[in-house]
Write a protein that holds these residues in place. Structure first.
Motif, PDB file in Angstrom:
ATOM      1  N   GLY A 234       0.877  -1.063  -0.037  1.00 62.42           N
ATOM      2  CA  GLY A 234      -0.009  -0.137  -0.021  1.00 62.42           C
ATOM      3  C   GLY A 234       0.822   1.218  -0.164  1.00 62.42           C
ATOM      4  O   GLY A 234       0.635   2.237  -0.594  1.00 62.42           O
ATOM      5  N   ALA A 235       1.814   1.213   0.743  1.00 62.79           N
ATOM      6  CA  ALA A 235       2.813   2.528   0.799  1.00 62.79           C
ATOM      7  C   ALA A 235       3.691   2.625  -0.515  1.00 62.79           C
ATOM      8  O   ALA A 235       3.709   3.554  -0.904  1.00 62.79           O
ATOM      9  CB  ALA A 235       3.818   2.306   1.893  1.00 62.79           C
ATOM     10  N   ALA A 236       3.936   1.725  -1.375  1.00 59.52           N
ATOM     11  CA  ALA A 236       4.593   1.739  -2.531  1.00 59.52           C
ATOM     12  C   ALA A 236       3.615   2.457  -3.712  1.00 59.52           C
ATOM     13  O   ALA A 236       3.957   3.079  -4.313  1.00 59.52           O
ATOM     14  CB  ALA A 236       5.139   0.361  -2.878  1.00 59.52           C
ATOM     15  N   GLY A 237       2.426   1.808  -3.446  1.00 59.68           N
ATOM     16  CA  GLY A 237       1.531   2.431  -4.426  1.00 59.68           C
ATOM     17  C   GLY A 237       1.013   3.886  -4.113  1.00 59.68           C
ATOM     18  O   GLY A 237       1.046   4.838  -5.115  1.00 59.68           O
ATOM     19  N   ALA A 238       0.801   4.263  -2.829  1.00 61.83           N
ATOM     20  CA  ALA A 238       0.753   5.684  -2.760  1.00 61.83           C
ATOM     21  C   ALA A 238       2.030   6.573  -3.088  1.00 61.83           C
ATOM     22  O   ALA A 238       2.172   7.615  -3.491  1.00 61.83           O
ATOM     23  CB  ALA A 238       0.682   5.689  -1.021  1.00 61.83           C
ATOM     24  N   LEU A 239       3.330   5.742  -2.683  1.00 63.94           N
ATOM     25  CA  LEU A 239       4.354   6.298  -3.349  1.00 63.94           C
ATOM     26  C   LEU A 239       4.516   6.701  -4.630  1.00 63.94           C
ATOM     27  O   LEU A 239       4.868   7.925  -5.259  1.00 63.94           O
ATOM     28  CB  LEU A 239       5.490   5.784  -2.675  1.00 63.94           C
ATOM     29  N   ASP A 240       4.117   5.848  -5.525  1.00 62.51           N
ATOM     30  CA  ASP A 240       4.034   6.097  -7.034  1.00 62.51           C
ATOM     31  C   ASP A 240       3.197   7.256  -7.267  1.00 62.51           C
ATOM     32  O   ASP A 240       3.514   8.031  -8.273  1.00 62.51           O
ATOM     33  CB  ASP A 240       3.734   4.733  -7.624  1.00 62.51           C
ATOM     34  N   LEU A 241       2.170   7.284  -6.550  1.00 62.46           N
ATOM     35  CA  LEU A 241       1.213   8.469  -7.269  1.00 62.46           C
ATOM     36  C   LEU A 241       1.663   9.850  -6.687  1.00 62.46           C
ATOM     37  O   LEU A 241       1.338  10.931  -7.288  1.00 62.46           O
ATOM     38  CB  LEU A 241      -0.207   8.094  -6.350  1.00 62.46           C
ATOM     39  N   LEU A 242       2.392   9.835  -5.379  1.00 62.08           N
ATOM     40  CA  LEU A 242       2.775  11.055  -4.822  1.00 62.08           C
ATOM     41  C   LEU A 242       4.185  11.496  -5.211  1.00 62.08           C
ATOM     42  O   LEU A 242       4.258  12.839  -5.543  1.00 62.08           O
ATOM     43  CB  LEU A 242       2.748  10.946  -3.101  1.00 62.08           C
ATOM     44  N   SER A 243       5.049  10.432  -5.667  1.00 60.76           N
ATOM     45  CA  SER A 243       6.371  11.148  -5.940  1.00 60.76           C
ATOM     46  C   SER A 243       7.084  10.296  -7.226  1.00 60.76           C
ATOM     47  O   SER A 243       7.749  10.828  -7.881  1.00 60.76           O
ATOM     48  CB  SER A 243       7.367  10.902  -4.710  1.00 60.76           C
ATOM     49  N   ASP A 244       6.922   8.889  -7.141  1.00 62.57           N
ATOM     50  CA  ASP A 244       7.791   8.069  -8.188  1.00 62.57           C
ATOM     51  C   ASP A 244       7.179   7.715  -9.397  1.00 62.57           C
ATOM     52  O   ASP A 244       7.816   7.334 -10.546  1.00 62.57           O
ATOM     53  CB  ASP A 244       8.122   6.922  -7.255  1.00 62.57           C
ATOM     54  N   GLY A 245       5.897   8.145  -9.814  1.00 61.86           N
ATOM     55  CA  GLY A 245       5.417   7.946 -11.059  1.00 61.86           C
ATOM     56  C   GLY A 245       5.663   8.931 -11.829  1.00 61.86           C
ATOM     57  O   GLY A 245       6.171   9.919 -11.723  1.00 61.86           O
ATOM     58  N   GLU A 246       5.346   8.623 -13.209  1.00 56.51           N
ATOM     59  CA  GLU A 246       5.660   9.812 -14.361  1.00 56.51           C
ATOM     60  C   GLU A 246       4.905  11.060 -14.140  1.00 56.51           C
ATOM     61  O   GLU A 246       5.374  12.007 -14.501  1.00 56.51           O
ATOM     62  CB  GLU A 246       5.407   9.290 -15.822  1.00 56.51           C
ATOM     63  N   THR A 247       3.578  10.823 -13.512  1.00 56.77           N
ATOM     64  CA  THR A 247       2.915  11.847 -13.322  1.00 56.77           C
ATOM     65  C   THR A 247       2.604  11.731 -11.697  1.00 56.77           C
ATOM     66  O   THR A 247       1.970  10.891 -11.550  1.00 56.77           O
ATOM     67  CB  THR A 247       1.436  11.804 -14.129  1.00 56.77           C
ATOM     68  N   SER A 248       3.085  12.699 -10.919  1.00 62.28           N
ATOM     69  CA  SER A 248       2.897  12.561  -9.615  1.00 62.28           C
ATOM     70  C   SER A 248       2.392  13.915  -9.061  1.00 62.28           C
ATOM     71  O   SER A 248       2.560  14.876  -9.674  1.00 62.28           O
ATOM     72  CB  SER A 248       4.330  12.184  -8.938  1.00 62.28           C
ATOM     73  N   ALA A 249       2.033  13.635  -7.852  1.00 62.59           N
ATOM     74  CA  ALA A 249       1.148  14.797  -7.093  1.00 62.59           C
ATOM     75  C   ALA A 249       2.475  15.703  -6.783  1.00 62.59           C
ATOM     76  O   ALA A 249       2.275  16.948  -6.799  1.00 62.59           O
ATOM     77  CB  ALA A 249       0.678  14.519  -5.594  1.00 62.59           C
ATOM     78  N   ALA A 250       3.571  15.189  -6.265  1.00 60.96           N
ATOM     79  CA  ALA A 250       4.821  16.030  -5.790  1.00 60.96           C
ATOM     80  C   ALA A 250       5.181  16.899  -7.071  1.00 60.96           C
ATOM     81  O   ALA A 250       5.540  18.306  -7.087  1.00 60.96           O
ATOM     82  CB  ALA A 250       5.801  15.583  -5.283  1.00 60.96           C
ATOM     83  N   GLY A 251       5.205  16.338  -8.369  1.00 57.68           N
ATOM     84  CA  GLY A 251       5.633  17.092  -9.726  1.00 57.68           C
ATOM     85  C   GLY A 251       4.674  18.039  -9.854  1.00 57.68           C
ATOM     86  O   GLY A 251       4.859  19.105 -10.386  1.00 57.68           O
ATOM     87  N   LEU A 252       3.333  17.507  -9.787  1.00 58.90           N
ATOM     88  CA  LEU A 252       2.157  18.816 -10.117  1.00 58.90           C
ATOM     89  C   LEU A 252       2.064  19.873  -9.290  1.00 58.90           C
ATOM     90  O   LEU A 252       2.130  20.994  -9.924  1.00 58.90           O
ATOM     91  CB  LEU A 252       0.949  17.932 -10.133  1.00 58.90           C
ATOM     92  N   LEU A 253       2.483  19.621  -8.070  1.00 60.26           N
ATOM     93  CA  LEU A 253       2.579  20.797  -7.209  1.00 60.26           C
ATOM     94  C   LEU A 253       3.603  21.757  -7.247  1.00 60.26           C
ATOM     95  O   LEU A 253       3.501  22.879  -7.281  1.00 60.26           O
ATOM     96  CB  LEU A 253       2.431  20.336  -5.636  1.00 60.26           C
ATOM     97  N   ALA A 254       4.907  21.173  -7.642  1.00 66.18           N
ATOM     98  CA  ALA A 254       5.927  21.788  -7.794  1.00 66.18           C
ATOM     99  C   ALA A 254       5.776  22.823  -9.339  1.00 66.18           C
ATOM    100  O   ALA A 254       6.177  23.896  -9.333  1.00 66.18           O
ATOM    101  CB  ALA A 254       7.177  20.766  -8.191  1.00 66.18           C
ATOM    102  N   ASP A 255       5.108  22.302 -10.281  1.00 67.87           N
ATOM    103  CA  ASP A 255       4.937  22.898 -11.384  1.00 67.87           C
ATOM    104  C   ASP A 255       3.831  23.960 -11.107  1.00 67.87           C
ATOM    105  O   ASP A 255       3.993  25.011 -11.697  1.00 67.87           O
ATOM    106  CB  ASP A 255       4.269  22.099 -12.586  1.00 67.87           C
TER     107      ASP A 255
END
Length: 558
Positions: A234-255
């Motif tokens: 569960g943590a890995a899936g959440a990590l992919d969505l927030l940071s490690d995926g091609e499109t991530s929440a962290a990247g979108l927030l930075a943009d």
């Protein structure tokens, strides 16, 4: 004032001479309803010596029967007047200058008995105890107290309170210690078994050392450790969505932060929103760090998992045996430790208590021998004093002695039994009073005891104390009763003129027929009526000779 308060503050009432010097509470009135041939009687009684006389069959002893009911005597429905549902007897005692206490007993045709003291319902036993402290009856064939070894023993023990108390205290200490020793011995095998069991139980609980409330967090930790792989996925899936995926929440927030950068130079709202987005990005980055730790920790530590499982298992076993909760387990441990301490102490005491029992037994023997010696010193002088009086009461050849018979082992009242031995006839061997004396003899022995030692209650009733005597013996009995009446209220049912003439107050019991029913009445005689009654007792009718003799008897009283 309540009955108890009156009893606690009672004092003798004023009396007219002759009157008892130390009478205490006096029986002042007796009310009887539906007892035998008495329909309704109110009898005012006075201090001093009162005689009750009447023709044979008039019912003289009904008065004694009534008082016997107040003393707790066995109720007999045959005493209820024919045709009535119940009988009632009420006695009134002067407890002080203005206080009066009452005692009553009702007996129904159905056999039910109700006792009251000052109107309060009490048991018949309580009624008897209260009345027996104020009144004693000595009646033909019923001087039961005199026949008991306990009463005979108290005759010697009256002046020996210190010796009696010393023995009783020593006997109690010895019997208590002996009972404990016997209990310890009898429980020896069971105590050893209990010691082993309790020791095991206390050690078993102490080895685990449970703490209240520790199971809940341990259970939660076991659940976490058992599901670490699922947690990591569960943590890995959440990590992919927030940071490690091609499109991530962290990247979108930075943009988004960059996009607001140009406008923020010219607009405070845009600047504030940019700051909010930076904070959100910072929070997401912090969460990403924690998620990465969870995602990497996918396998539990075998030792930690085993430790938690073992602890929960140990606690569960304790609850199963001593629970159901850990608080119950700890309470069981405390109780077991207390019992273990007591049993250990008993085990130690058993070794030393035997010597203590021997020491206390020696003390019982010492106190018992001292009591026997004191009783022996009392026995001969008291027996001699009693015999002197008894011989004056129409038994010139009477002999009496107290005998001390050693017991097999110490008893609650001494090392020896005390029995009163008696004979009224010349040449006859002494025998136990209970086996030898007739009813009339018992009454006269009791009269002698009351005269020599003093009556134990303020009022004393004698029924047929004059049985089988006459002449000089009757005069002697009258003299003894008169002497006793100087200190007590004395009521005597008699058929002898010599005794009636010596009384301070003379009551006559009469039987009449009214409406086809027999009725007994009791009345106080005036001087003329008394003269005629004593003459009748002397000769069967009031002849000139009988009246003259009666006058002589009355003239000699006092």
């Amino acid at each position: 004032m309540t009955r108890k308060a009156r009893a606690a503050t009672s004092s003798p009432v004023p009396r007219s001479a002759p009157s008892p010097a130390r009478a205490g509470p006096l029986l002042s009135r007796l009310e009887v309803r539906n007892l035998a041939t008495i329909r309704d009687l109110t009898l005012e009684l006075r201090p001093g010596f009162s005689a009750f006389t009447g023709e044979t069959g008039a019912g003289k002893s009904i008065i004694v029967d009534a008082l016997g009911l107040l003393l707790g005597g066995r109720s007999n429905t045959d005493l209820i007047r024919s045709g009535e549902e119940s009988l009632l007897v009420t006695g009134f005692w002067n407890e002080g200058r203005s206080d009066e206490c009452s005692a009553s007993r009702r007996v129904t045709a159905g056999g039910r008995s109700t006792a009251r003291l000052d109107g309060e319902v009490v048991s018949v036993r309580e009624l008897g105890e209260w009345v027996s402290s104020r009144l004693t009856i000595h009646w033909q064939h019923s001087a039961l107290s005199l026949l008991t070894p306990a009463y005979q023993r108290t005759l010697l023990d009256r002046p020996l309170p210190e010796e009696v108390q010393a023995y009783e205290a020593a006997y109690r200490a010895w019997t208590d210690a002996r009972a404990r020793l016997e209990r310890l011995r009898a429980q020896g095998r069971e105590r050893a078994r209990q010691l082993d069991l309790l020791s095991f139980q206390v050690q078993e609980i102490a080895a685990v050392a449970p703490q209240p409330g520790e199971e809940e967090p341990l259970s939660a930790e076991l659940t976490r450790l058992s599901n670490l792989e699922t947690i990591a996925l569960g943590a890995a899936g959440a990590l992919d969505l927030l940071s490690d995926g091609e499109t991530s929440a962290a990247g979108l927030l930075a943009d988004a932060v960059k996009a607001l950068g140009v406008g923020a130079k010219y607009d405070e709202t845009s600047a504030q929103l940019q700051r909010d987005l930076r904070e959100a990005l910072s929070s997401v980055q912090a969460v990403v760090g924690e998620l990465r730790s969870l995602a990497e920790d996918s396998a539990p530590d075998p030792e930690e998992l085993a430790r938690v499982e073992a602890r929960l298992s140990a606690l569960g076993k304790l609850r199963a045996k001593y629970g159901p909760t850990l608080e119950d387990v700890l309470a069981f441990q405390a109780k077991a430790e207390q019992e273990l301490a007591e049993l250990t102490r008993d085990e130690q005491d058993a070794g030393t208590l035997e010597a203590e029992v021997d020491r206390l037994f020696a003390e019982v023997q010492r106190a018992g021998k001292a009591l026997d010696a004191a009783r022996a010193r009392q026995a001969s002088p008291l027996a001699a004093s009693l015999v002197n009086v008894i011989r004056e009461l129409g038994m010139p050849h009477a002999r009496l002695e107290f005998r001390l018979s050693p017991l097999g082992q110490p008893g609650p009242t001494g090392l020896s039994d005390v029995t009163l031995h008696f004979t009224a006839n010349p040449g006859e061997s002494l025998g136990p009073l209970a086996d030898i004396a007739s009813g009339g003899e018992l009454s006269r022995v009791m009269l002698a005891i009351s005269t020599v030692l003093g009556a134990e209650t303020p009022a004393v009733v004698f029924d047929e104390v004059d049985a089988g005597i006459g002449g000089a013996a009757a005069l002697a009995v009258a003299e003894q009763l008169s002497q006793l009446a100087r200190e007590r209220q004395v009521l005597v049912v008699t058929h002898l003129a010599q005794i009636a003439a010596r009384a301070d107050h003379h009551y006559k019991v009469e039987k009449q027929v009214e409406g086809g029913r027999t009725i007994s009445r009791v009345r106080l005689l005036n001087p003329e009526e008394r003269l005629e009654e004593i003459a009748r007792m002397l000769g069967g009718k009031a002849s000139e000779a009988a009246l003259s003799h009666a006058q002589e008897l009355l003239a000699g009283r006092g």
